[in-house]
Design a protein around this motif. Sequence first.
Motif, PDB file in Angstrom:
ATOM      1  N   LYS A  95     -20.675 -29.251  13.646  1.00 27.67           N
ATOM      2  CA  LYS A  95     -19.482 -28.497  14.039  1.00 27.67           C
ATOM      3  C   LYS A  95     -19.320 -27.170  13.306  1.00 27.67           C
ATOM      4  CE  LYS A  95     -17.804 -31.377  17.066  1.00 27.67           C
ATOM      5  NZ  LYS A  95     -17.751 -30.994  18.511  1.00 27.67           N
ATOM      6  N   ILE A  96     -19.896 -27.028  12.116  1.00 25.97           N
ATOM      7  CA  ILE A  96     -19.703 -25.816  11.324  1.00 25.97           C
ATOM      8  C   ILE A  96     -21.036 -25.096  11.168  1.00 25.97           C
ATOM      9  CG2 ILE A  96     -18.971 -24.841   9.119  1.00 25.97           C
ATOM     10  CD1 ILE A  96     -17.134 -27.249   8.771  1.00 25.97           C
ATOM     11  N   LEU A  97     -21.070 -23.826  11.584  1.00 26.13           N
ATOM     12  CA  LEU A  97     -22.249 -22.987  11.480  1.00 26.13           C
ATOM     13  C   LEU A  97     -22.012 -21.906  10.436  1.00 26.13           C
ATOM     14  CD1 LEU A  97     -25.004 -21.835  12.485  1.00 26.13           C
ATOM     15  CD2 LEU A  97     -23.696 -20.555  14.215  1.00 26.13           C
ATOM     16  N   THR A 128     -16.723 -25.678  15.856  1.00 28.30           N
ATOM     17  CA  THR A 128     -15.295 -25.474  15.594  1.00 28.30           C
ATOM     18  C   THR A 128     -15.077 -24.305  14.655  1.00 28.30           C
ATOM     19  OG1 THR A 128     -15.355 -27.059  13.751  1.00 28.30           O
ATOM     20  CG2 THR A 128     -14.768 -27.914  15.948  1.00 28.30           C
ATOM     21  N   GLU A 129     -16.133 -23.918  13.916  1.00 31.58           N
ATOM     22  CA  GLU A 129     -16.016 -22.796  13.001  1.00 31.58           C
ATOM     23  C   GLU A 129     -17.384 -22.156  12.786  1.00 31.58           C
ATOM     24  OE1 GLU A 129     -13.996 -21.716   8.660  1.00 31.58           O
ATOM     25  OE2 GLU A 129     -14.560 -23.798   9.098  1.00 31.58           O
ATOM     26  N   VAL A 130     -17.391 -20.830  12.809  1.00 28.56           N
ATOM     27  CA  VAL A 130     -18.586 -20.050  12.466  1.00 28.56           C
ATOM     28  C   VAL A 130     -18.213 -19.162  11.284  1.00 28.56           C
ATOM     29  CG1 VAL A 130     -20.258 -18.325  13.220  1.00 28.56           C
ATOM     30  CG2 VAL A 130     -19.436 -20.058  14.840  1.00 28.56           C
ATOM     31  N   ALA A 190     -15.489 -15.294  14.353  1.00 27.76           N
ATOM     32  CA  ALA A 190     -15.946 -16.022  13.172  1.00 27.76           C
ATOM     33  C   ALA A 190     -15.120 -15.640  11.945  1.00 27.76           C
ATOM     34  CB  ALA A 190     -17.419 -15.726  12.927  1.00 27.76           C
ATOM     35  N   ARG A 191     -15.380 -16.322  10.842  1.00 28.73           N
ATOM     36  CA  ARG A 191     -14.671 -16.055   9.586  1.00 28.73           C
ATOM     37  C   ARG A 191     -15.607 -15.393   8.594  1.00 28.73           C
ATOM     38  NH1 ARG A 191     -13.502 -19.040   4.702  1.00 28.73           N
ATOM     39  NH2 ARG A 191     -14.378 -20.998   5.480  1.00 28.73           N
ATOM     40  N   VAL A 192     -15.155 -14.294   8.001  1.00 29.76           N
ATOM     41  CA  VAL A 192     -15.926 -13.619   6.963  1.00 29.76           C
ATOM     42  C   VAL A 192     -15.638 -14.295   5.629  1.00 29.76           C
ATOM     43  CG1 VAL A 192     -16.308 -11.453   5.731  1.00 29.76           C
ATOM     44  CG2 VAL A 192     -15.858 -11.428   8.188  1.00 29.76           C
ATOM     45  N   CYS A 193     -16.701 -14.595   4.891  1.00 26.15           N
ATOM     46  CA  CYS A 193     -16.553 -15.254   3.597  1.00 26.15           C
ATOM     47  C   CYS A 193     -16.859 -14.282   2.468  1.00 26.15           C
ATOM     48  CB  CYS A 193     -17.478 -16.475   3.522  1.00 26.15           C
ATOM     49  SG  CYS A 193     -17.055 -17.765   4.721  1.00 26.15           S
ATOM     50  N   GLU A 194     -16.311 -14.580   1.298  1.00 29.94           N
ATOM     51  CA  GLU A 194     -16.476 -13.699   0.152  1.00 29.94           C
ATOM     52  C   GLU A 194     -17.778 -13.947  -0.600  1.00 29.94           C
ATOM     53  OE1 GLU A 194     -14.487 -11.146  -0.582  1.00 29.94           O
ATOM     54  OE2 GLU A 194     -13.402 -11.655   1.273  1.00 29.94           O
ATOM     55  N   SER A 195     -18.416 -15.066  -0.338  1.00 30.63           N
ATOM     56  CA  SER A 195     -19.669 -15.387  -1.009  1.00 30.63           C
ATOM     57  C   SER A 195     -20.503 -16.279  -0.105  1.00 30.63           C
ATOM     58  CB  SER A 195     -19.417 -16.101  -2.340  1.00 30.63           C
ATOM     59  OG  SER A 195     -18.863 -17.393  -2.110  1.00 30.63           O
ATOM     60  N   ALA A 196     -21.792 -16.315  -0.381  1.00 25.14           N
ATOM     61  CA  ALA A 196     -22.673 -17.211   0.368  1.00 25.14           C
ATOM     62  C   ALA A 196     -22.287 -18.663   0.115  1.00 25.14           C
ATOM     63  CB  ALA A 196     -24.122 -16.964  -0.029  1.00 25.14           C
ATOM     64  N   GLU A 197     -21.901 -18.966  -1.103  1.00 27.90           N
ATOM     65  CA  GLU A 197     -21.516 -20.336  -1.428  1.00 27.90           C
ATOM     66  C   GLU A 197     -20.304 -20.777  -0.607  1.00 27.90           C
ATOM     67  OE1 GLU A 197     -20.404 -23.131  -5.313  1.00 27.90           O
ATOM     68  OE2 GLU A 197     -20.666 -20.963  -5.559  1.00 27.90           O
TER      69      GLU A 197
END
Length: 315
Positions: free
Chosen positions: A137-139, A162-164, A183-190
């Motif tokens: 569900k999460i990519l 459900t989330e990218v 999609a959602r931008v993240c602050e880190s790869a982790e």
Amino acid sequence: MAGIRNPLTMSAETVSKYLDMRELIDVVERSLGDLSDKESSGIEQPVRTFVPVKKYQSLLGVMPGYSAKDDALATKLVSVCPQNAGTDIPTHLATILLFEPSNGCLKAIMDGEVITTMRTAAASAAATKYLARDDSKILAIIGAGHQARSHIQALSLLYDFTEVRIWSRTKATATALAHEFGARVCESAEEAVKDADIICTVTFSATPVLQGEWVKAGAHVNAVGACIASSRELSESLTRDAIVYVDSREGALKESGDIIINKAEIYAEVGEVILGRKEAFKHKTTVFISLGVAIEDVVSAKLVYDKYVASQGMQ
């Protein structure tokens, strides 16, 4: 018929018109199986040749291949220029020459950038179909270039995410891509990969961008960006603890930093899984290291050419 004196010239726009990602996934999946069964399929594919251009920190790759089953003969010329990142010039520039196997005539000169972008994502999608959990569900996408976009497009045909999530060192490109796909931008790869079911690394990084301790048990990883022996995207802990699959064992042992530097053990070619000769291990942590192989370009170019010729009513 187009021949050596009058080969067809096919632009990126024309190639795009005749390439459908869902159809391409099926074609590339079959080609990967054929690659792992060369004797029956009649595939001839040497490991690609790289010509380093040290002055500009770039490479020229030569990738010939022939499929007897498809009666398709082609070679791709690809330049890899990381310094083009952030400019109007793509980091990868490619041209594919398609030949008539029976007489050696050049049938078509076609843009290879679109084919490279789409067939790479199609290969990841084919591998993911066999190696990832069906309820994924999460990519998570590490990187935000052309391959990031094509991987989202290809994998979204197979899974109802459900989330990218996207992370890139260049936040502006990540933001633009995220806006395109919701999609959602993240602050880190982790942050991006935490609890993700499917992870794709599509970067130019020469050092690991994905650490094993970040990846949840049972996740599947497609590692796409490191295509030379001196570069890697994955940590040693990840390739040590996961079950590792490749597109070509011969190529990976010579070209993949994720294999060579990490001293990773290859369990199987993904084509062996497609053929039912090796196990998929869907519920364990799996990694598909994709270097890109010439036969993917050969069958993709043949697909484009045949569809174009049919559309024009040509013999």
